[in-house]
Structures are given as C-alpha cells and as structure tokens.
Design a protein around this motif. Structure first.
Motif, PDB file in Angstrom:
ATOM      1  N   UNK A 222       0.859  -1.192   0.000  1.00 52.58           N
ATOM      2  CA  UNK A 222       0.000   0.000   0.000  1.00 52.58           C
ATOM      3  C   UNK A 222       0.889   1.234   0.000  1.00 52.58           C
ATOM      4  N   UNK A 223       0.498   2.244  -0.774  1.00 50.24           N
ATOM      5  CA  UNK A 223       1.121   3.557  -0.699  1.00 50.24           C
ATOM      6  C   UNK A 223       0.182   4.463   0.093  1.00 50.24           C
ATOM      7  N   UNK A 224       0.751   5.187   1.052  1.00 53.60           N
ATOM      8  CA  UNK A 224      -0.045   5.968   1.992  1.00 53.60           C
ATOM      9  C   UNK A 224       0.501   7.392   2.023  1.00 53.60           C
ATOM     10  N   UNK A 225      -0.403   8.372   2.047  1.00 57.69           N
ATOM     11  CA  UNK A 225       0.025   9.764   2.143  1.00 57.69           C
ATOM     12  C   UNK A 225      -0.528  10.400   3.407  1.00 57.69           C
ATOM     13  N   UNK A 226       0.209  11.365   3.926  1.00 59.83           N
ATOM     14  CA  UNK A 226      -0.227  12.137   5.081  1.00 59.83           C
ATOM     15  C   UNK A 226      -0.884  13.427   4.602  1.00 59.83           C
ATOM     16  N   UNK A 227      -1.893  13.911   5.299  1.00 58.20           N
ATOM     17  CA  UNK A 227      -2.521  15.171   4.886  1.00 58.20           C
ATOM     18  C   UNK A 227      -1.516  16.310   4.974  1.00 58.20           C
ATOM     19  N   UNK A 228      -1.485  17.125   3.939  1.00 62.03           N
ATOM     20  CA  UNK A 228      -0.507  18.211   3.897  1.00 62.03           C
ATOM     21  C   UNK A 228      -1.060  19.359   3.048  1.00 62.03           C
ATOM     22  N   UNK A 229      -0.878  20.533   3.534  1.00 62.78           N
ATOM     23  CA  UNK A 229      -1.313  21.736   2.815  1.00 62.78           C
ATOM     24  C   UNK A 229      -0.529  21.874   1.506  1.00 62.78           C
ATOM     25  N   UNK A 230      -1.192  22.287   0.405  1.00 67.39           N
ATOM     26  CA  UNK A 230      -0.484  22.482  -0.866  1.00 67.39           C
ATOM     27  C   UNK A 230       0.679  23.458  -0.720  1.00 67.39           C
ATOM     28  N   UNK A 231       1.738  23.181  -1.454  1.00 64.36           N
ATOM     29  CA  UNK A 231       2.955  23.979  -1.539  1.00 64.36           C
ATOM     30  C   UNK A 231       3.878  23.818  -0.326  1.00 64.36           C
ATOM     31  N   UNK A 232       3.481  22.979   0.645  1.00 60.97           N
ATOM     32  CA  UNK A 232       4.405  22.607   1.714  1.00 60.97           C
ATOM     33  C   UNK A 232       5.178  21.391   1.236  1.00 60.97           C
ATOM     34  N   UNK A 233       6.484  21.451   1.291  1.00 57.94           N
ATOM     35  CA  UNK A 233       7.299  20.416   0.642  1.00 57.94           C
ATOM     36  C   UNK A 233       7.179  19.056   1.325  1.00 57.94           C
ATOM     37  N   UNK A 234       7.356  19.024   2.647  1.00 59.30           N
ATOM     38  CA  UNK A 234       7.369  17.737   3.329  1.00 59.30           C
ATOM     39  C   UNK A 234       7.339  17.966   4.830  1.00 59.30           C
TER      40      UNK A 234
END
Length: 264
Positions: A222-234
């Motif tokens: 599974x590939x999983x992403x964390x919620x993140x505001x646009x234009x924030x790199x990491x």
C-alpha cells in the motif's frame, strides 16, 4: 585529589578507554540515556561521572526507581578527558548491545501486537534517534533501517535517550524485512485518514531528501500519504512517523501514565 584517588581515577580512565574500544558496547551519553537503559533491562557495564553525589541526587529526583543501580555503577572520573563532548548531566555509561539474532527473531515473530517502523536509507542521525524514541513511546515492535547508517551510532542513541533498549532496533536488507503488509509513505498514496493500519504492518518512510527508494516502493502493498497543505514540501521524518503511529493507535489508553516529559 590525593595520591590514592589519583591512582583510582587513572585505573577508571584506563578501564573506560579499553571498554570503549569493544564493538559490543554502546555509549549511553547523559543521565536520561542511562536511566532508560536501566529501566528496560540493559546490561550496563560501567558509568563514569564528574560528581557522583550530584548524579545520585539527580537520580533521586528524576528516577528513584533506578537510583540504587545508578549509585552502584557510578565511578568518579574527569569526563572531559574521556569524551569528546560531555553531556550537561555529567555522566556517561557503556552497555552491552542487544543480541542481533534475538532482535531479528523478535521482529519476525507473528502475530505482532504493534507495527514495525522501517526507515529507508535515512541520512540524519538525530532524526533516527528521534524515531527510536517515538517508537518506544508508542510501543512499536521495533525500528528497522535500510542503508549504511548505523542505528546504534552514539549520536543516534543520544537522540533516542537510551530508548533503544525499550524496543528493537536493527539494520536489515530489503530481503531481510520482517513479514507483514508493507505500507509505504508516499505523496501519491491513499490518504491515511481513509485507512486502518493493522498491528502487523511494516510502516516504511523514505529518506529526508529522496523519499522511498524505487525498490521498496515496488515491494509495498500500500502507498499511503499524510494530509498536507499544498505547496508545503514535506514533514520532518520524525514528525511523519509520529503522525502515522498516532493514526495506528499507540499504547492502550488505560496503560501507564504519560511518562517523563522532561527533555534529556
């Protein structure tokens, strides 16, 4: 210092230097590293301290459960002659590194009560130590690193406040990873808020600069992403691990208290 004390200090320094050259001993830098190692069953062979009375008072205040062990181990020495950098608490110790075979066997044992954190080619020693501290606090089964960074490097153990002894920490190759579904953190993955992470999961995090390697990404279930505001790199590596372990669930709500929140 009288002549007998001077000879005694010389013997302690000689013993410390000889022990420091052994490959099976780990440097515990500072009181909190020593405290945690003792609490979680480390075989501490010796400790050197600038002021034994001050150390015992510190143990009595912050960790009375290990005060007797600290007093028994502490031997007076001039730390600046033995260490390149002296911790503000004025103490350092040497402990036996846990058996690797036993650690690997423990990581692979099923069923697992908690996930294993996998760090894919991490580069920053302090970040790895922070992840070990998080894993210990959340009750993760262990922390596995891939790549050439030694997860038992003294700077990692320092950043982890000695909590390597509260979980399992090993460096493994891709083909040596423990069994279990592999969830790799990746910006293109499914939002973690839509998922339930199982106890037997492997939670994989990429390096601070390059992310998950192609070979580990290909291995992922599974590939999983964390919620993140646009234009924030990491996010910082340790922050990503903390968010993911918190989403998994952590230790039981009715378990022991919040623990020692004072910084090491």
């Amino acid at each position: 210092m009288n002549e007998d004390e001077d000879r005694g200090a010389g013997r302690i320094a000689q013993e410390w230097r000889a022990a420091s050259e052994r490959g099976d001993l780990v440097l515990l830098d500072g009181f909190h590293a020593l405290k945690h190692a003792l609490r979680f069953g480390a075989d501490v062979r010796m400790a050197v301290v600038d002021d034994p009375d001050a150390l015992r008072a510190l143990a009595r205040e912050l960790a009375p459960d290990v005060e007797a062990a600290v007093a028994r181990l502490a031997r007076p020495a001039v730390l600046r002659e033995l260490l390149p950098r002296v911790h503000p608490t004025g103490v350092a110790a040497l402990a036996v590194r846990p058996d690797r075979a036993a650690g690997v066997a423990g990581l692979g044992r099923l069923p697992r009560p908690a996930p294993v954190v996998v760090l894919d080619n991490p580069r920053n020693l302090g970040n790895v130590g922070a992840v070990v501290r998080l894993a210990a606090g959340f009750g993760a089964t262990g922390v596995v690193t891939r790549g050439d960074l030694d997860p038992w490097h003294p700077n990692v153990v320092r950043a982890g406040a000695g909590l390597h002894y509260a979980t399992t920490v090993e460096r493994l190759g891709l083909d040596e990873l423990p069994p279990g579904p592999l969830y790799a953190l990746d910006p293109e993955g499914e939002d973690i808020r839509a998922l339930t992470l199982p106890d037997d999961a492997l939670l994989a995090f990429g390096s601070e600069r390059h992310g998950i390697s192609p070979e580990l990404r290909a291995r992922a279930d599974h590939l999983v992403s964390l919620p993140m505001r646009p234009q924030v790199s990491s996010y910082n590596l340790a922050t990503s691990v903390a968010m993911t372990l918190f989403h998994w669930g952590g230790p039981p709500a009715d378990g022991p208290g919040a623990g020692d929140l004072r910084s090491p």
